[in-house]
Design a protein around this motif. Sequence first.
Motif, PDB file in Angstrom:
ATOM      1  N   VAL A 180      69.722  18.071  -1.607  1.00 21.47           N
ATOM      2  CA  VAL A 180      70.287  16.803  -2.071  1.00 21.47           C
ATOM      3  C   VAL A 180      69.379  16.224  -3.140  1.00 21.47           C
ATOM      4  CG1 VAL A 180      71.547  16.166  -0.007  1.00 21.47           C
ATOM      5  CG2 VAL A 180      69.135  15.658  -0.166  1.00 21.47           C
ATOM      6  N   ASN A 181      69.885  15.233  -3.837  1.00 23.77           N
ATOM      7  CA  ASN A 181      69.041  14.692  -4.907  1.00 23.77           C
ATOM      8  C   ASN A 181      67.980  13.765  -4.326  1.00 23.77           C
ATOM      9  OD1 ASN A 181      70.433  12.389  -4.266  1.00 23.77           O
ATOM     10  ND2 ASN A 181      71.150  11.984  -6.316  1.00 23.77           N
ATOM     11  N   ASP A 182      66.982  13.502  -5.142  1.00 21.66           N
ATOM     12  CA  ASP A 182      65.795  12.811  -4.652  1.00 21.66           C
ATOM     13  C   ASP A 182      66.054  11.395  -4.213  1.00 21.66           C
ATOM     14  OD1 ASP A 182      63.290  14.293  -6.848  1.00 21.66           O
ATOM     15  OD2 ASP A 182      64.518  15.048  -5.216  1.00 21.66           O
ATOM     16  N   LYS A 183      67.101  10.792  -4.688  1.00 18.05           N
ATOM     17  CA  LYS A 183      67.287   9.379  -4.391  1.00 18.05           C
ATOM     18  C   LYS A 183      68.133   9.154  -3.152  1.00 18.05           C
ATOM     19  CE  LYS A 183      64.798   8.408  -7.679  1.00 18.05           C
ATOM     20  NZ  LYS A 183      63.415   8.221  -7.292  1.00 18.05           N
ATOM     21  N   PHE A 184      68.378  10.194  -2.414  1.00 16.40           N
ATOM     22  CA  PHE A 184      69.283  10.071  -1.279  1.00 16.40           C
ATOM     23  C   PHE A 184      68.480   9.768  -0.023  1.00 16.40           C
ATOM     24  CE2 PHE A 184      73.028  10.728   1.009  1.00 16.40           C
ATOM     25  CZ  PHE A 184      72.755  11.511   2.105  1.00 16.40           C
TER      26      PHE A 184
ATOM     27  N   ASN B 139      55.859   6.662   8.416  1.00 17.90           N
ATOM     28  CA  ASN B 139      55.132   7.902   8.243  1.00 17.90           C
ATOM     29  C   ASN B 139      55.370   8.424   6.836  1.00 17.90           C
ATOM     30  OD1 ASN B 139      53.593   9.849   9.372  1.00 17.90           O
ATOM     31  ND2 ASN B 139      55.077  10.366  10.963  1.00 17.90           N
ATOM     32  N   LEU B 140      54.332   8.763   6.121  1.00 14.23           N
ATOM     33  CA  LEU B 140      54.533   9.339   4.791  1.00 14.23           C
ATOM     34  C   LEU B 140      54.684  10.845   4.965  1.00 14.23           C
ATOM     35  CD1 LEU B 140      54.566   8.837   1.724  1.00 14.23           C
ATOM     36  CD2 LEU B 140      52.116   9.124   1.728  1.00 14.23           C
ATOM     37  N   LYS B 141      55.826  11.352   4.535  1.00 19.42           N
ATOM     38  CA  LYS B 141      56.103  12.770   4.783  1.00 19.42           C
ATOM     39  C   LYS B 141      56.527  13.456   3.519  1.00 19.42           C
ATOM     40  CE  LYS B 141      59.376  13.435   7.727  1.00 19.42           C
ATOM     41  NZ  LYS B 141      60.289  13.255   8.857  1.00 19.42           N
ATOM     42  N   GLN B 142      56.454  14.774   3.555  1.00 15.87           N
ATOM     43  CA  GLN B 142      57.009  15.534   2.450  1.00 15.87           C
ATOM     44  C   GLN B 142      58.069  16.454   3.028  1.00 15.87           C
ATOM     45  OE1 GLN B 142      56.117  15.735  -0.886  1.00 15.87           O
ATOM     46  NE2 GLN B 142      56.911  17.710  -1.515  1.00 15.87           N
ATOM     47  N   ILE B 143      59.326  16.094   2.888  1.00 13.76           N
ATOM     48  CA  ILE B 143      60.395  17.052   3.176  1.00 13.76           C
ATOM     49  C   ILE B 143      60.708  17.609   1.805  1.00 13.76           C
ATOM     50  CG2 ILE B 143      61.386  16.386   5.365  1.00 13.76           C
ATOM     51  CD1 ILE B 143      62.994  14.289   4.072  1.00 13.76           C
ATOM     52  N   GLN B 144      61.898  17.773   1.383  1.00 11.27           N
ATOM     53  CA  GLN B 144      62.076  18.344   0.040  1.00 11.27           C
ATOM     54  C   GLN B 144      61.457  17.469  -1.055  1.00 11.27           C
ATOM     55  OE1 GLN B 144      66.272  18.761  -0.067  1.00 11.27           O
ATOM     56  NE2 GLN B 144      66.250  20.570   1.227  1.00 11.27           N
ATOM     57  N   PHE B 145      61.190  16.240  -0.720  1.00  8.61           N
ATOM     58  CA  PHE B 145      60.580  15.317  -1.669  1.00  8.61           C
ATOM     59  C   PHE B 145      59.759  14.334  -0.832  1.00  8.61           C
ATOM     60  CE2 PHE B 145      63.825  12.553  -0.090  1.00  8.61           C
ATOM     61  CZ  PHE B 145      64.941  13.353  -0.005  1.00  8.61           C
ATOM     62  N   PRO B 146      58.841  13.629  -1.443  1.00  5.74           N
ATOM     63  CA  PRO B 146      58.058  12.703  -0.625  1.00  5.74           C
ATOM     64  C   PRO B 146      58.905  11.531  -0.148  1.00  5.74           C
ATOM     65  CG  PRO B 146      57.425  12.532  -2.922  1.00  5.74           C
ATOM     66  CD  PRO B 146      58.367  13.679  -2.826  1.00  5.74           C
ATOM     67  N   CYS B 147      58.704  11.133   1.086  1.00  4.88           N
ATOM     68  CA  CYS B 147      59.470  10.015   1.595  1.00  4.88           C
ATOM     69  C   CYS B 147      58.692   9.318   2.697  1.00  4.88           C
ATOM     70  CB  CYS B 147      60.824  10.470   2.132  1.00  4.88           C
ATOM     71  SG  CYS B 147      60.691  11.479   3.600  1.00  4.88           S
ATOM     72  N   ILE B 148      59.100   8.091   2.921  1.00  6.17           N
ATOM     73  CA  ILE B 148      58.539   7.354   4.059  1.00  6.17           C
ATOM     74  C   ILE B 148      59.580   7.438   5.153  1.00  6.17           C
ATOM     75  CG2 ILE B 148      57.980   5.087   4.954  1.00  6.17           C
ATOM     76  CD1 ILE B 148      55.960   5.041   3.180  1.00  6.17           C
ATOM     77  N   SER B 149      59.153   7.979   6.243  1.00 10.02           N
ATOM     78  CA  SER B 149      60.067   8.155   7.346  1.00 10.02           C
ATOM     79  C   SER B 149      59.926   6.950   8.262  1.00 10.02           C
ATOM     80  CB  SER B 149      59.648   9.437   8.059  1.00 10.02           C
ATOM     81  OG  SER B 149      60.638   9.871   8.903  1.00 10.02           O
ATOM     82  N   VAL B 150      61.025   6.229   8.435  1.00  4.47           N
ATOM     83  CA  VAL B 150      60.991   5.065   9.317  1.00  4.47           C
ATOM     84  C   VAL B 150      61.667   5.470  10.607  1.00  4.47           C
ATOM     85  CG1 VAL B 150      61.726   2.678   9.601  1.00  4.47           C
ATOM     86  CG2 VAL B 150      61.133   3.526   7.343  1.00  4.47           C
ATOM     87  N   ASP B 168      64.864   8.365   6.275  1.00  6.55           N
ATOM     88  CA  ASP B 168      63.854   8.883   5.345  1.00  6.55           C
ATOM     89  C   ASP B 168      64.046   8.221   3.996  1.00  6.55           C
ATOM     90  OD1 ASP B 168      64.404  12.122   6.784  1.00  6.55           O
ATOM     91  OD2 ASP B 168      62.865  10.643   7.252  1.00  6.55           O
ATOM     92  N   VAL B 169      63.155   7.311   3.677  1.00  9.34           N
ATOM     93  CA  VAL B 169      63.277   6.587   2.411  1.00  9.34           C
ATOM     94  C   VAL B 169      62.565   7.374   1.325  1.00  9.34           C
ATOM     95  CG1 VAL B 169      62.768   4.430   1.233  1.00  9.34           C
ATOM     96  CG2 VAL B 169      63.226   4.406   3.670  1.00  9.34           C
ATOM     97  N   PRO B 170      63.291   7.858   0.321  1.00 11.67           N
ATOM     98  CA  PRO B 170      62.606   8.645  -0.708  1.00 11.67           C
ATOM     99  C   PRO B 170      61.692   7.750  -1.547  1.00 11.67           C
ATOM    100  CG  PRO B 170      64.929   8.388  -1.247  1.00 11.67           C
ATOM    101  CD  PRO B 170      64.728   7.747   0.080  1.00 11.67           C
ATOM    102  N   VAL B 171      60.506   8.249  -1.826  1.00 15.21           N
ATOM    103  CA  VAL B 171      59.539   7.479  -2.606  1.00 15.21           C
ATOM    104  C   VAL B 171      59.030   8.323  -3.761  1.00 15.21           C
ATOM    105  CG1 VAL B 171      58.742   6.162  -0.624  1.00 15.21           C
ATOM    106  CG2 VAL B 171      57.543   8.225  -1.248  1.00 15.21           C
ATOM    107  N   THR B 172      58.492   7.614  -4.726  1.00  9.03           N
ATOM    108  CA  THR B 172      57.802   8.303  -5.823  1.00  9.03           C
ATOM    109  C   THR B 172      56.334   7.950  -5.675  1.00  9.03           C
ATOM    110  OG1 THR B 172      59.717   7.683  -7.140  1.00  9.03           O
ATOM    111  CG2 THR B 172      57.890   8.705  -8.294  1.00  9.03           C
TER     112      THR B 172
END
Lengths: 444, 319
Positions: A180-184, B139-150, B168-172
């Motif tokens: 999925v895309n990064d913003k999802f 929790n700061l995690k890396q699934i396919q992209f970095p995200c904060i897991s709430v 999973d909130v995607p973050v940069t």
Amino acid sequence: MKCTLEGGNARVIAKAIQSLSKIGKELFIEADVHGLKMRSINPTQSAVASISFSRCMFDTFQLPPSGDCFCKIAMKPCLGVFRNMKQVEYCELSIVGNKTKLQVNLRCKLETTKQALIAIVDELNITSSVPTDQSPNSIRGDHKLFMEISNSFNSSEEELTLEATPDSLSAKNYIEGARVNDKFMRSQLKLKHSEFEHYQVAEGSVITFCIKEFRAFLLFAEALNAAMTLEFDDAGSPFFVKIKKHRDIECLLILSTLSPEDVSFSEDYRPRDITVCNTTNASQKRKSSTPGPEIQQKRRLAEDTTLSELDTSLFQFRDRRTEVPSEVASVQPARMLADGDTMDLVDEEAEEEAMLLAVSDAVEASQIPRPSSTEVCFFNTEDAPPTLLPEDNNEEDESIPQSPERERGLRVRTIFSRCFQNTYVPREPSPNSQVYAPNSDTED
Amino acid sequence: MTICEKLRNSSVTECAAIKLCQSNWSLAAMKFRAKMLDVLYMREFQAIAATLAKLAKDCVMIVAQERMHFIVNEEHCSTSSPLVWVSIASKDYFPEYQMTPARPEQEFIVLVMSAMHLSRSLAVLRSGSSSSVHSCKLNLKQIQFPCISVIASVVSPNSSEPREVVHDVPVTVIPASDWASFMLPKVPNTQIVLGVPSLRLLRSLIDKLKNISPSLIFHGSTAGELNLVAESEMATITTRFSRLLLHKPDQGQSGAGAETSEPEISCSVDTRKASAFFNALQLPNEEIMIGIDSERCICLQLDIRSNVVLHSILPAVCV
């Protein structure tokens, strides 16, 4: 057909119509010995909802002499009629005007009476030959639980994935492993099996379905304060949601699920073929000119259709019109043109429905040239055109059969004829037109 | 090491591939875990996130060893949202709080995420009466992209066992080379700070004044009075708040400096920005401190609790 209900039950019917309106744009009503059934199918034909009310919900219930009756009406006028049901004490539904209109009489408090006449579009009905009791996995829980599940996800989400294992159920808005895309933002809700009233999952399975229809049905379960039962098999097989209340009201929602190869409904979905069968009923037989073998051919099609793939037609339309085209062809065009309802039916809606009807007509199996309101057809009534059934989809896995050609009568004059040709591609410019300027878009 | 040095020398507009590699690499060492256990704190945290979501699309999260900050800055993108930032002392909200930056000498982890996503992921913490939340983990995690897991652990009235709600909130991840543009704003030096006890009143007032005049003038006096003036062609509307608590200059000093300090400090600000700020607040607090820096800005401060503070700056506009 005529039936009456008292206020409380009328409110339940109104709630049912509100739920069904979120699923499809037309309401199919069927009345028979057992009671009244209301059905709706969604535009992509991936969901069919059917709510049946048993006879004991009605104060009086009269059927026409033929024993049963079918009608299809537009959803919008129904919503308008059944919108404000708080004051209603008594409701009467009847089919009047030689089966052209559904009359709804609402007797309200303070001696007010509201009467509405809704035009009956035609007598199509939907049936599905899906076996509903054979799913290996079944989960039953209170509507509140499913409401909580549904509320965990944003209302703009389109699909829900349920991952069921023998111990737990996980509801997600994404599919494992799908890119999925990064913003999802991914959301997941994990429930243990003890939270449900009944939990029976033979082996793990993952199913993905459209949440919109599920939510519409959940709304009705909430109105009834009843428990919902989910029955499913695995990815690709249909998914059933059932609600039962006191043996009076039984509801069934059949949803199609994503097959394991697909990623999402929105990308890969292909509309299924509509199979229209002409079944004869008693009155037709009396003045019938339909030959015998035709009936049998259609019945065979009904039995053969199975659900192994997403491509096969899940639902079949049965044409229950009683008129025989050869004799009363002149009457038919008048009926098919959407009559103005006494409720405000926006003109565009009527035309859009008529267009939908026209498109479905182009696909139909029956070769009795059915006019749509966008076409003006003149019949040569002496011709009895042969029927052409589409190939059974099971035989050809890869190729989707072509839409069957319409048999043109000698004197049929059609408008918008190019729209129904295979080669018509709206976007391509016609070869006759001149290109005045080349395409300046660099990405092509 | 060489990758890091190269990036420190590179400009912000390097290609995305290098940035991604770097963030992935640094994420391996980067760690952030926090856990909330108290229902009241969780609700406040959710209210803060909801406030940020109403103000702007993106929010910056700065995680330090002892504190956590959120910054919302859409001043340049749109004219309606002011600069708002929140500082949270982590030991209050998070009994368990552990943070490891990408490299030992760095002090922060800087993340950018969508405020709406954060708010939605915490929405379950608000449910309060119907179901009770046991805990909430970040929790700061890396699934396919970095995200904060709430991960919220909720017990609903229907069941006895807790169930997990995971978002999973995607973050940069912002690398240290770019931190300059994401730093915490400084509280401006104001000449006077008054405490207004009725936030709700201010909110409805400014909402209505929005239609009268595009700019709002705050006049504050050391006598504990605040006047809000909105002028239009037809009318001038003045609202007087009196007997306000004077936080600055200090009461003790007022005797000595009363003659030298100005009787009234004023500043005019954009009404729409002020209205956007007040309408966005979702917190239950009623008292707000208004600081005026003469002709420069209005500084708003909301003390949610002793170590959790929300600030906002409304810049001055020409009348």
